[in-house]
Scaffold this active site. Structure first.
Site, PDB file in Angstrom:
ATOM      1  CE1 TYR A 159      -3.815  23.332 -15.771  1.00 56.52           C
ATOM      2  CE2 TYR A 159      -4.983  24.918 -14.404  1.00 56.52           C
ATOM      3  CZ  TYR A 159      -4.546  23.630 -14.633  1.00 56.52           C
ATOM      4  OH  TYR A 159      -4.847  22.640 -13.730  1.00 56.52           O
ATOM      5  CE  LYS A 163      -6.637  21.156 -16.487  1.00 54.51           C
ATOM      6  NZ  LYS A 163      -6.588  19.683 -16.578  1.00 54.51           N
TER       7      LYS A 163
END
Length: 267
Positions: A159, A163
Site C-alpha cells: 500500500y 502511494k
C-alpha cells in the site's frame, strides 16, 4: 468556479473513481454542491447503485460500474461520460485497496492487486481523461495518495509503495501536462474516519495515532474532500505538482507529542 445555479448542459464535469463510499462519495458531494456534474466510477455495483439513489440527482449524476485496473473498462466508462456530459474538467483518482500484512506475508497476488488498483488505475483513468480535457482547454487531476506514501508504517509494504509511486506519477503528470493546461496534484490523507478505518484500526492503533498527531484526532471525509475540491478549482489555478498532506500535522511531527500535552496540562 461554476456555482450551484449552473445548468446541467453547461456545468463543469468531474470524474471520481472509488466514488460509491467514503472519501470518494464525500468528494462527489463536494462537486455537486458546487454545481458540477459528476461521473461516479466504482467496482462495487451494489454500493454504487445505493450511492446513486441516495444522491437523487439524475441530471447531474452518472454512475458507472468500472474496474479501474482494466484498460478496456476504463475507456468504455470514459466514453460513456463523454456521451452523456460532453466534457471532463476534473479527474479525482480515489479508487484504492490495501493489504495489511507483514512484508513476509504479502503474496505476489496481494502486491499486484494493490498496485493494479492504486497505481495502474490512476494511470489508466488519466490516460483516458486527458484527451477529453484537452478539447475544452485543460483541467485538473487530483490523485488521492496517502500519508503512507510519504512516511513508512508497519504492515503497508504494498500500500505505502503504491502511494509513493502515485505521488511520483503526480509529479510526472504535472511536469508534462502542465504545459498543455492540465494541472496535477496529490492529496495525502492521514488517518480518516472511514468505514475501512473503523474495521482495521484497533483501539491501540487509534491511541498510537492520537499520540503522533498534533491535532489529536482523525480527519473527516469532508475535510479531505474540501482540499481535493480546492485543488480542482480555479482558486488553485497556479498549484501544480504539489502533495498536500491532510493529516493534522502527522507527517510533520517527530517524537514527544504525548509529553508535550502532559506538560501543557500541568502548566
Amino acid at each position: 468556479m461554476e456555482t450551484s445555479t449552473s445548468s446541467p448542459s453547461t456545468a463543469p464535469v468531474a470524474v471520481v473513481t472509488g466514488a460509491a463510499r467514503g472519501i470518494g462519495l464525500a468528494v462527489t458531494n463536494w462537486f455537486l454542491a458546487q454545481g458540477h456534474r459528476v461521473a461516479l466510477l466504482d467496482i462495487d455495483n451494489a454500493t454504487l447503485a445505493a450511492a446513486e439513489a441516495g444522491l437523487a440527482n439524475d441530471a447531474h449524476v452518472l454512475a458507472l460500474n468500472c474496474d479501474v485496473s482494466d484498460p478496456d473498462q476504463v475507456q468504455a466508462a470514459i466514453d460513456k461520460v463523454v456521451a452523456r456530459f460532453g466534457r471532463i474538467d476534473a479527474l479525482v483518482n480515489n479508487a484504492g485497496v490495501a493489504a495489511f500484512k507483514p512484508i513476509g506475508e504479502h503474496t505476489f497476488k496481494d502486491w499486484r492487486t494493490v498496485m493494479a488498483t492504486n497505481l495502474d488505475g490512476a494511470f489508466l483513468c488519466s490516460q483516458a481523461c486527458v484527451p477529453v480535457m484537452l478539447k475544452t482547454g485543460g483541467g485538473a487531476i487530483v490523485n488521492i495518495a496517502s500519508i503512507s506514501g510519504l512516511r513508512a508504517s508497519t504492515l503497508r509494504a504494498a500500500y505505502g509503495t503504491s502511494k509513493a509511486a502515485l505521488i511520483h506519477l503526480t509529479k510526472q503528470q504535472a511536469a508534462e501536462l502542465g504545459t498543455v493546461g492540465i494541472r496535477a496534484n496529490a492529496v495525502a490523507p492521514g488517518p480518516v474516519e472511514t468505514e475501512m478505518a473503523k474495521l482495521v484500526h484497533t483501539p491501540a492503533i487509534r491511541a498510537d495515532y492520537h499520540d503522533a498527531i498534533p491535532l489529536g484526532r482523525y480527519g473527516t471525509m469532508e475535510e479531505i474532500a474540501a482540499v481535493t475540491g480546492f485543488l480542482c478549482s480555479p482558486a488553485a489555478s497556479y498549484v501544480n505538482g504539489q502533495v498536500i498532506a491532510v493529516d493534522g500535522g502527522f507527517e510533520a511531527s517527530g517524537v514527544g507529542i504525548p509529553t508535550l500535552r502532559k506538560d501543557a496540562a500541568q502548566a
